[in-house]
Design a protein around this motif. Structure first.
Motif, PDB file in Angstrom:
ATOM      1  N   LEU A 271       6.920 -15.393  28.111  1.00 19.51           N
ATOM      2  CA  LEU A 271       6.869 -14.292  27.154  1.00 19.51           C
ATOM      3  C   LEU A 271       5.632 -13.460  27.404  1.00 19.51           C
ATOM      4  CD1 LEU A 271       7.789 -16.249  23.902  1.00 19.51           C
ATOM      5  CD2 LEU A 271       9.301 -14.859  25.290  1.00 19.51           C
TER       6      LEU A 271
ATOM      7  N   GLN B  79      -2.418 -23.991  17.499  1.00 22.78           N
ATOM      8  CA  GLN B  79      -1.780 -22.693  17.292  1.00 22.78           C
ATOM      9  C   GLN B  79      -2.811 -21.612  16.972  1.00 22.78           C
ATOM     10  OE1 GLN B  79       1.415 -22.223  17.976  1.00 22.78           O
ATOM     11  NE2 GLN B  79       1.532 -24.395  18.468  1.00 22.78           N
TER      12      GLN B  79
ATOM     13  N   GLU C  67       3.694 -12.212  18.313  1.00 19.87           N
ATOM     14  CA  GLU C  67       4.648 -11.947  17.236  1.00 19.87           C
ATOM     15  C   GLU C  67       5.323 -13.236  16.776  1.00 19.87           C
ATOM     16  OE1 GLU C  67       8.740  -9.405  16.518  1.00 19.87           O
ATOM     17  OE2 GLU C  67       7.375  -8.794  18.112  1.00 19.87           O
ATOM     18  N   LEU C  68       5.690 -14.096  17.733  1.00 18.23           N
ATOM     19  CA  LEU C  68       6.303 -15.380  17.375  1.00 18.23           C
ATOM     20  C   LEU C  68       5.341 -16.245  16.573  1.00 18.23           C
ATOM     21  CD1 LEU C  68       8.276 -16.372  20.601  1.00 18.23           C
ATOM     22  CD2 LEU C  68       9.201 -15.683  18.403  1.00 18.23           C
ATOM     23  N   LEU C  69       4.074 -16.254  16.979  1.00 14.35           N
ATOM     24  CA  LEU C  69       3.078 -17.047  16.243  1.00 14.35           C
ATOM     25  C   LEU C  69       2.905 -16.524  14.822  1.00 14.35           C
ATOM     26  CD1 LEU C  69       0.171 -17.870  18.712  1.00 14.35           C
ATOM     27  CD2 LEU C  69       1.564 -19.462  17.435  1.00 14.35           C
ATOM     28  N   GLU C  70       2.858 -15.236  14.668  1.00 17.30           N
ATOM     29  CA  GLU C  70       2.634 -14.666  13.337  1.00 17.30           C
ATOM     30  C   GLU C  70       3.855 -14.835  12.433  1.00 17.30           C
ATOM     31  OE1 GLU C  70       1.408 -10.680  14.130  1.00 17.30           O
ATOM     32  OE2 GLU C  70      -0.661 -11.288  14.575  1.00 17.30           O
ATOM     33  N   ASN C  71       5.034 -14.963  13.006  1.00 21.28           N
ATOM     34  CA  ASN C  71       6.250 -15.135  12.210  1.00 21.28           C
ATOM     35  C   ASN C  71       6.641 -16.597  12.031  1.00 21.28           C
ATOM     36  OD1 ASN C  71       6.488 -12.376  11.959  1.00 21.28           O
ATOM     37  ND2 ASN C  71       7.823 -12.182  13.741  1.00 21.28           N
ATOM     38  N   ASN C  72       5.833 -17.526  12.518  1.00 20.02           N
ATOM     39  CA  ASN C  72       6.143 -18.949  12.440  1.00 20.02           C
ATOM     40  C   ASN C  72       5.944 -19.428  11.001  1.00 20.02           C
ATOM     41  OD1 ASN C  72       6.426 -21.682  12.779  1.00 20.02           O
ATOM     42  ND2 ASN C  72       5.280 -21.735  14.694  1.00 20.02           N
ATOM     43  N   THR C  73       7.013 -19.937  10.395  1.00 17.84           N
ATOM     44  CA  THR C  73       6.944 -20.367   8.993  1.00 17.84           C
ATOM     45  C   THR C  73       6.137 -21.646   8.832  1.00 17.84           C
ATOM     46  OG1 THR C  73       9.044 -21.515   9.246  1.00 17.84           O
ATOM     47  CG2 THR C  73       9.124 -19.272   8.394  1.00 17.84           C
TER      48      THR C  73
ATOM     49  N   GLN D 111       4.858 -10.532  22.641  1.00 14.84           N
ATOM     50  CA  GLN D 111       5.972 -11.302  22.094  1.00 14.84           C
ATOM     51  C   GLN D 111       5.500 -12.652  21.573  1.00 14.84           C
ATOM     52  OE1 GLN D 111       8.460 -11.396  25.553  1.00 14.84           O
ATOM     53  NE2 GLN D 111       9.663  -9.598  24.916  1.00 14.84           N
ATOM     54  N   GLU D 112       4.605 -13.298  22.324  1.00 14.58           N
ATOM     55  CA  GLU D 112       4.106 -14.600  21.903  1.00 14.58           C
ATOM     56  C   GLU D 112       3.299 -14.481  20.613  1.00 14.58           C
ATOM     57  OE1 GLU D 112       1.777 -18.417  23.874  1.00 14.58           O
ATOM     58  OE2 GLU D 112       2.131 -16.627  25.069  1.00 14.58           O
TER      59      GLU D 112
ATOM     60  N   HIS E   3      -3.598 -18.277  19.076  1.00 18.30           N
ATOM     61  CA  HIS E   3      -3.591 -16.983  18.399  1.00 18.30           C
ATOM     62  C   HIS E   3      -4.872 -16.214  18.723  1.00 18.30           C
ATOM     63  CE1 HIS E   3      -3.902 -14.149  14.998  1.00 18.30           C
ATOM     64  NE2 HIS E   3      -2.574 -14.106  15.104  1.00 18.30           N
TER      65      HIS E   3
END
Length: 177
Positions: A95, A134, A102-108, A99-100, A138
């Motif tokens: 990624l 994580q 964004e995935l980290l920030e959207n991780n519930t 993109q990576e 970040h």
């Protein structure tokens, strides 16, 4: 006028027939007729032979069948238990840093653990290690994308800010000759 009846018997005038006349006669040799086409019933024979050829041309591999692993050693040996073959892990998609991030920030899970740690709850060791990992990733992504400043840059700016503030303070007497 009476006629006499003629007899059909050969009598002495005809040639005498021998008993084995057939053996002396030459048998005509039959030659294969050339150019007369195919013999009768040929269509059925061709269909049968083509089916037989198709069946004989197909090579059947007897090894193909069950995918169940077979133990290659005797049960008495030490290696009686055969481990199933390992499946290769699918390669993770590479990624882009955006993109990576964004995935980290959207991780519930990450959001829930951050909320718990901010609330003062203690996390177990596994969750704490995962959270630290994580957050470190970040931080790396933010530095890589230039969204935050590295440690060296704020000190340099602080030095510049001090110089400007000293110049603006109005105490220029120290710079006089």
């Amino acid at each position: 006028m009476s006629r006499s009846k003629k007899s059909r018997s050969g009598g002495s005038l005809a040639a005498r027939k021998e008993a084995d006349f057939k053996s002396k006669r030459k048998v005509a040799v039959q030659k294969a007729s050339i150019g007369k086409g195919k013999p009768s019933g040929n269509r059925q024979q061709e269909a049968q032979t083509s089916q037989q050829q198709q069946q004989s041309n197909v090579v059947v591999d007897k090894r193909i069948g069950s995918k169940k692993p077979i133990a290659l050693v005797t049960p008495n040996s030490q290696k009686a238990a055969v481990a199933p073959p390992k499946k290769p892990k699918p390669k993770a998609k590479v990624l882009s840093p955006e993109q990576e991030l964004e995935l980290l920030e959207n991780n519930t899970r990450l959001a829930n653990l951050l909320d718990e740690s901010d609330a003062g709850q203690e996390l177990n060791d596994v969750d704490q290690q995962w959270l630290d990992k994580q957050l470190a990733r970040h931080q790396q992504l933010m530095e890589q994308l230039g969204l935050i400043e590295t440690d060296d840059e704020p000190e340099a700016r602080n030095d510049e800010d001090r110089l400007w503030s000293s110049l603006n303070s109005g105490s220029l007497d120290q710079y006089k000759d």
